[in-house]
Write an enzyme that holds these catalytic residues in place. Structure first.
Site, PDB file in Angstrom:
ATOM      1  N   ASN A   1      -6.945   1.544   7.545  1.00  0.00           N
ATOM      2  CA  ASN A   1      -5.956   1.312   8.595  1.00  0.00           C
ATOM      3  C   ASN A   1      -6.283   0.036   9.367  1.00  0.00           C
ATOM      4  OD1 ASN A   1      -5.136   3.756   7.665  1.00  0.00           O
ATOM      5  ND2 ASN A   1      -5.853   4.922   9.433  1.00  0.00           N
TER       6      ASN A   1
ATOM      7  N   GLY B   1      -6.637  11.622   4.929  1.00  0.00           N
ATOM      8  CA  GLY B   1      -5.308  11.059   5.143  1.00  0.00           C
ATOM      9  C   GLY B   1      -4.985   9.824   4.339  1.00  0.00           C
TER      10      GLY B   1
ATOM     11  N   TYR C   1       5.286  -8.112  11.192  1.00  0.00           N
ATOM     12  CA  TYR C   1       3.964  -7.652  11.663  1.00  0.00           C
ATOM     13  C   TYR C   1       3.878  -7.635  13.186  1.00  0.00           C
ATOM     14  CZ  TYR C   1       2.024  -7.195   7.024  1.00  0.00           C
ATOM     15  OH  TYR C   1       1.785  -6.741   5.743  1.00  0.00           O
TER      16      TYR C   1
ATOM     17  N   CYS D   1      -6.812 -18.470  11.564  1.00  0.00           N
ATOM     18  CA  CYS D   1      -6.137 -19.773  11.520  1.00  0.00           C
ATOM     19  C   CYS D   1      -6.193 -20.288  10.080  1.00  0.00           C
ATOM     20  CB  CYS D   1      -6.826 -20.761  12.448  1.00  0.00           C
ATOM     21  SG  CYS D   1      -6.237 -22.456  12.232  1.00  0.00           S
TER      22      CYS D   1
ATOM     23  N   CYS E   1      -7.058 -25.688  17.003  1.00  0.00           N
ATOM     24  CA  CYS E   1      -6.710 -26.875  16.208  1.00  0.00           C
ATOM     25  C   CYS E   1      -5.197 -26.967  15.993  1.00  0.00           C
ATOM     26  CB  CYS E   1      -7.410 -26.793  14.852  1.00  0.00           C
ATOM     27  SG  CYS E   1      -6.637 -25.617  13.732  1.00  0.00           S
TER      28      CYS E   1
ATOM     29  N   CYS F   1      -4.686  16.401   9.755  1.00  0.00           N
ATOM     30  CA  CYS F   1      -6.121  16.176   9.964  1.00  0.00           C
ATOM     31  C   CYS F   1      -6.493  16.205  11.444  1.00  0.00           C
ATOM     32  CB  CYS F   1      -6.559  14.861   9.327  1.00  0.00           C
ATOM     33  SG  CYS F   1      -5.756  13.411   9.994  1.00  0.00           S
TER      34      CYS F   1
ATOM     35  N   HIS G   1      -9.105  -3.074   5.143  1.00  0.00           N
ATOM     36  CA  HIS G   1      -7.835  -3.790   4.952  1.00  0.00           C
ATOM     37  C   HIS G   1      -7.505  -4.645   6.169  1.00  0.00           C
ATOM     38  CE1 HIS G   1      -6.508  -0.697   1.699  1.00  0.00           C
ATOM     39  NE2 HIS G   1      -7.444  -1.500   1.285  1.00  0.00           N
TER      40      HIS G   1
ATOM     41  N   CYS H   1      -8.392 -23.959  10.395  1.00  0.00           N
ATOM     42  CA  CYS H   1      -9.840 -24.022  10.678  1.00  0.00           C
ATOM     43  C   CYS H   1     -10.516 -22.675  10.413  1.00  0.00           C
ATOM     44  CB  CYS H   1     -10.073 -24.461  12.129  1.00  0.00           C
ATOM     45  SG  CYS H   1      -9.672 -23.188  13.335  1.00  0.00           S
TER      46      CYS H   1
HETATM   47  C1  BV8 Z   1      -7.567  -6.290  -4.759  1.00  0.00           C
HETATM   48  C2  BV8 Z   1      -2.571  -4.091   4.528  1.00  0.00           C
HETATM   49  C3  BV8 Z   1      -8.968  -7.734  -6.031  1.00  0.00           C
HETATM   50  C4  BV8 Z   1      -1.318  -4.829   4.411  1.00  0.00           C
HETATM   51  C5  BV8 Z   1      -2.869  -2.868   2.443  1.00  0.00           C
HETATM   52  C6  BV8 Z   1      -6.369  -1.066 -10.067  1.00  0.00           C
HETATM   53  C7  BV8 Z   1      -5.327  -0.323 -10.551  1.00  0.00           C
HETATM   54  C8  BV8 Z   1      -4.021  -0.595 -10.083  1.00  0.00           C
HETATM   55  C9  BV8 Z   1      -3.754  -1.578  -9.131  1.00  0.00           C
HETATM   56  C10 BV8 Z   1      -4.792  -2.316  -8.670  1.00  0.00           C
HETATM   57  C11 BV8 Z   1      -6.095  -2.074  -9.143  1.00  0.00           C
HETATM   58  N1  BV8 Z   1      -6.897  -2.937  -8.508  1.00  0.00           N
HETATM   59  C12 BV8 Z   1      -6.151  -3.723  -7.663  1.00  0.00           C
HETATM   60  C13 BV8 Z   1      -4.874  -3.360  -7.743  1.00  0.00           C
HETATM   61  C14 BV8 Z   1      -3.770  -3.947  -6.970  1.00  0.00           C
HETATM   62  C15 BV8 Z   1      -3.605  -3.384  -5.558  1.00  0.00           C
HETATM   63  C16 BV8 Z   1      -3.252  -1.932  -5.619  1.00  0.00           C
HETATM   64  O1  BV8 Z   1      -4.073  -1.072  -5.484  1.00  0.00           O
HETATM   65  N2  BV8 Z   1      -1.961  -1.675  -5.811  1.00  0.00           N
HETATM   66  C17 BV8 Z   1      -1.494  -0.267  -5.806  1.00  0.00           C
HETATM   67  C18 BV8 Z   1      -0.346  -0.113  -4.862  1.00  0.00           C
HETATM   68  C19 BV8 Z   1      -1.173   0.153  -7.180  1.00  0.00           C
HETATM   69  N3  BV8 Z   1      -4.805  -3.572  -4.753  1.00  0.00           N
HETATM   70  C20 BV8 Z   1      -4.990  -4.784  -4.160  1.00  0.00           C
HETATM   71  O2  BV8 Z   1      -4.228  -5.705  -4.271  1.00  0.00           O
HETATM   72  C21 BV8 Z   1      -6.229  -4.910  -3.302  1.00  0.00           C
HETATM   73  N4  BV8 Z   1      -6.929  -6.125  -3.585  1.00  0.00           N
HETATM   74  O3  BV8 Z   1      -7.591  -5.445  -5.611  1.00  0.00           O
HETATM   75  O4  BV8 Z   1      -8.221  -7.501  -4.831  1.00  0.00           O
HETATM   76  C22 BV8 Z   1     -10.409  -7.377  -5.800  1.00  0.00           C
HETATM   77  C23 BV8 Z   1     -10.794  -6.119  -5.352  1.00  0.00           C
HETATM   78  C24 BV8 Z   1     -12.159  -5.825  -5.176  1.00  0.00           C
HETATM   79  C25 BV8 Z   1     -13.107  -6.737  -5.426  1.00  0.00           C
HETATM   80  C26 BV8 Z   1     -12.697  -7.998  -5.880  1.00  0.00           C
HETATM   81  C27 BV8 Z   1     -11.329  -8.315  -6.064  1.00  0.00           C
HETATM   82  C28 BV8 Z   1      -5.853  -5.019  -1.810  1.00  0.00           C
HETATM   83  C29 BV8 Z   1      -5.368  -3.736  -1.295  1.00  0.00           C
HETATM   84  C30 BV8 Z   1      -5.065  -3.839   0.193  1.00  0.00           C
HETATM   85  C31 BV8 Z   1      -3.613  -4.045   0.437  1.00  0.00           C
HETATM   86  N5  BV8 Z   1      -3.304  -3.947   1.838  1.00  0.00           N
HETATM   87  N6  BV8 Z   1      -2.553  -2.895   3.759  1.00  0.00           N
HETATM   88  C32 BV8 Z   1      -0.131  -4.005   4.744  1.00  0.00           C
HETATM   89  O5  BV8 Z   1      -0.008  -2.915   4.254  1.00  0.00           O
HETATM   90  O6  BV8 Z   1       0.661  -4.457   5.531  1.00  0.00           O
HETATM   91  S1  BV8 Z   1      -2.794  -1.437   1.545  1.00  0.00           S
HETATM   92  C33 BV8 Z   1      -1.950  -0.224   2.419  1.00  0.00           C
HETATM   93  O7  BV8 Z   1      -2.050   0.899   1.591  1.00  0.00           O
HETATM   94  C34 BV8 Z   1      -2.572   0.190   3.741  1.00  0.00           C
HETATM   95  O8  BV8 Z   1      -3.608  -0.557   4.210  1.00  0.00           O
HETATM   96  C35 BV8 Z   1      -3.125   1.545   3.422  1.00  0.00           C
HETATM   97  O9  BV8 Z   1      -4.215   1.826   4.060  1.00  0.00           O
HETATM   98  C36 BV8 Z   1      -3.255   1.535   1.947  1.00  0.00           C
HETATM   99  C37 BV8 Z   1      -3.322   2.925   1.388  1.00  0.00           C
HETATM  100  O10 BV8 Z   1      -2.313   3.693   1.889  1.00  0.00           O
HETATM  101  P1  BV8 Z   1      -2.713   5.057   2.666  1.00  0.00           P
HETATM  102  O11 BV8 Z   1      -3.559   4.714   3.836  1.00  0.00           O
HETATM  103  O12 BV8 Z   1      -3.253   6.005   1.677  1.00  0.00           O
HETATM  104  O13 BV8 Z   1      -1.300   5.480   3.208  1.00  0.00           O
HETATM  105  P2  BV8 Z   1      -0.153   6.268   2.424  1.00  0.00           P
HETATM  106  O14 BV8 Z   1       1.035   6.177   3.270  1.00  0.00           O
HETATM  107  O15 BV8 Z   1      -0.091   5.822   1.011  1.00  0.00           O
HETATM  108  O16 BV8 Z   1      -0.674   7.794   2.408  1.00  0.00           O
HETATM  109  C38 BV8 Z   1      -0.817   8.490   3.606  1.00  0.00           C
HETATM  110  C39 BV8 Z   1      -1.444   9.817   3.239  1.00  0.00           C
HETATM  111  O17 BV8 Z   1      -1.719  10.515   4.455  1.00  0.00           O
HETATM  112  C40 BV8 Z   1      -0.547  10.710   2.383  1.00  0.00           C
HETATM  113  O18 BV8 Z   1      -1.325  11.265   1.337  1.00  0.00           O
HETATM  114  C41 BV8 Z   1      -0.092  11.802   3.376  1.00  0.00           C
HETATM  115  O19 BV8 Z   1       0.055  13.043   2.747  1.00  0.00           O
HETATM  116  C42 BV8 Z   1      -1.262  11.853   4.336  1.00  0.00           C
HETATM  117  N7  BV8 Z   1      -0.933  12.298   5.703  1.00  0.00           N
HETATM  118  C43 BV8 Z   1       0.156  11.987   6.439  1.00  0.00           C
HETATM  119  N8  BV8 Z   1       0.061  12.560   7.686  1.00  0.00           N
HETATM  120  C44 BV8 Z   1      -1.143  13.205   7.717  1.00  0.00           C
HETATM  121  C45 BV8 Z   1      -1.775  13.037   6.453  1.00  0.00           C
HETATM  122  N9  BV8 Z   1      -2.975  13.560   6.162  1.00  0.00           N
HETATM  123  C46 BV8 Z   1      -3.587  14.300   7.145  1.00  0.00           C
HETATM  124  N10 BV8 Z   1      -3.047  14.487   8.386  1.00  0.00           N
HETATM  125  C47 BV8 Z   1      -1.839  13.970   8.703  1.00  0.00           C
HETATM  126  N11 BV8 Z   1      -1.336  14.186   9.929  1.00  0.00           N
HETATM  127 ZN    ZN Z   2      -7.527 -23.417  13.860  1.00  0.00          ZN
END
Ligand code: BV8
Ligand code: ZN
Length: 302
Positions: free
Chosen positions: A117, A244, A69, A154, A209, A288, A146, A157
């Site tokens: 993002n 996006g 990271y 931390c 801390c 975009c 996200h 704390c």
């Molecule tokens: C949770 C930070 C419980 C860390 C990220 C239901 C069904 C299935 C699975 C699940 C479900 N519910 C929960 C899950 C599990 C999981 C999940 O969804 N898994 C997936 C993979 C199947 N979700 C979780 O664990 C979430 N937490 O559910 O907690 C809860 C929820 C609610 C209430 C109570 C309890 C937590 C999800 C967050 C995870 N953290 N990031 C890190 O990544 O280091 S997610 C990560 O993916 C990024 O943050 C990102 O934002 C996110 C989505 O990806 P995108 O932004 O869409 O990026 P991607 O590359 O995929 O796509 C890019 C797109 O842009 C493409 O379409 C491309 O064509 C387009 N593009 C590219 N260039 C351009 C463009 N478009 C326009 N112009 C351009 N120039």
């Molecule tokens: Zn602390």
């Protein structure tokens, strides 16, 4: 019915919308040099997200995860918002809002911008021309669901801190992506980013801390930020603009369905076809950073 790609029809829908929400993903920042996750050369194309983006992996090996990271964070620190960020940010300007969104229930409030993002570029794009009060309002209408790589938490704390300082600890000095790709450095946990930083004097006070810090991003299995506010806003949304994102990560990936189920409209801006976009009312394919300013019609004044 197949989605429309007629900018005029979209602007008419925009002009008659009472409540607009924007959902953004990695594609919004692609033109700023931040790699997407699942697109070409996406982060998770070469790495298994389960080995990097879960709290379990961090607890197992905080040094390996921090080094990963640290490099992403440095990229985000050197990146600049692009024309797509600025087009969305321009909706926080009352003059632009009055022209493009004259039917808003509350014209003083910018559309809610939900970004997946953690790169900090949407906050950075908020116009410096806004008065402090409008700045505050605009920031309150931006949810980094996200988390943010520019924030740390931390583990002891729970103090959260937003900082553009780098490196966050001397052990990361000069660390490169190539070095991390090659396995990274052996860094004892005591030398990783600490609460209070290098000035920590052994106290256990809140915010200095000496506890281990973690990146304030939302990892898989963790509850995203702002879920309450988002759920409330989606209840009344009559136009969701999706920019996006691959619409594969939940709960964000379910917002479009929620809005459609409640009779609202959905407009998708993406470089290519994406999950569920056949159900959208509008679909604008292309980079975009080009399509948003032109279709929204923000270019002239933004
Ligand atoms: C949770 C930070 C419980 C860390 C990220 C239901 C069904 C299935 C699975 C699940 C479900 N519910 C929960 C899950 C599990 C999981 C999940 O969804 N898994 C997936 C993979 C199947 N979700 C979780 O664990 C979430 N937490 O559910 O907690 C809860 C929820 C609610 C209430 C109570 C309890 C937590 C999800 C967050 C995870 N953290 N990031 C890190 O990544 O280091 S997610 C990560 O993916 C990024 O943050 C990102 O934002 C996110 C989505 O990806 P995108 O932004 O869409 O990026 P991607 O590359 O995929 O796509 C890019 C797109 O842009 C493409 O379409 C491309 O064509 C387009 N593009 C590219 N260039 C351009 C463009 N478009 C326009 N112009 C351009 N120039
Ligand atoms: Zn602390």
């Amino acid at each position: 019915m197949a989605p429309s790609s007629d900018p005029q029809a979209f602007r008419e829908a925009l002009a008659s919308s009472k409540r607009v929400v924007i959902l953004a993903g990695a594609g919004l920042s692609a033109a700023s040099g931040i790699p997407t996750f699942r697109g070409t050369n996406g982060l998770w194309k070469t790495k298994d997200s389960k080995l990097f983006a879960t709290p379990e992996e961090f607890n197992q090996d905080p040094s390996r995860i921090w080094q990963f990271y640290h490099c992403i964070r440095d990229r985000c620190l050197h990146a600049k918002p692009n024309a797509a960020h600025h087009a969305l940010a321009s909706l926080t300007l009352p003059s632009i809002r009055a022209r493009l969104l004259p039917s808003l229930t509350d014209p003083t409030k910018p559309p809610l911008l939900i970004t997946q993002n953690f790169d900090g570029l949407s906050p950075l794009a908020l116009s410096p021309h806004l008065t402090p009060a409008s700045q505050k309002l605009a920031s309150s209408r931006l949810v980094e669901t996200h988390g943010s790589i520019l924030k740390t938490v931390c583990l002891q704390c729970k103090h959260t801190k937003h900082t553009r300082e780098t490196p966050l600890c001397p052990a990361f000095a000069g660390l490169t992506e190539a070095e991390v790709e090659a396995g990274g450095r052996t860094i004892p946990v005591e030398e990783l980013p600490r609460c209070g930083g290098t000035e920590w004097d052994g106290s256990n006070r809140y915010g200095r801390c000496g506890g281990l810090l973690r990146p304030a991003v939302v990892w898989f299995g963790e509850v995203p930020e702002g879920m309450g506010e988002i759920a409330m806003e989606l209840n009344w949304t009559d136009l969701l603009i999706v920019v996006g994102t691959s619409s594969l990560v939940h709960p964000a990936a379910s917002f479009a369905k929620t809005v459609k189920t409640r009779g609202g409209k959905v407009a998708v801006f993406n470089l290519q076809r994406s999950e569920g976009d056949e159900n959208a009312d509008f679909l604008f394919l292309g980079p975009c950073e080009e399509t948003l300013p032109s279709v929204l019609g923000t270019t002239s004044e933004s």
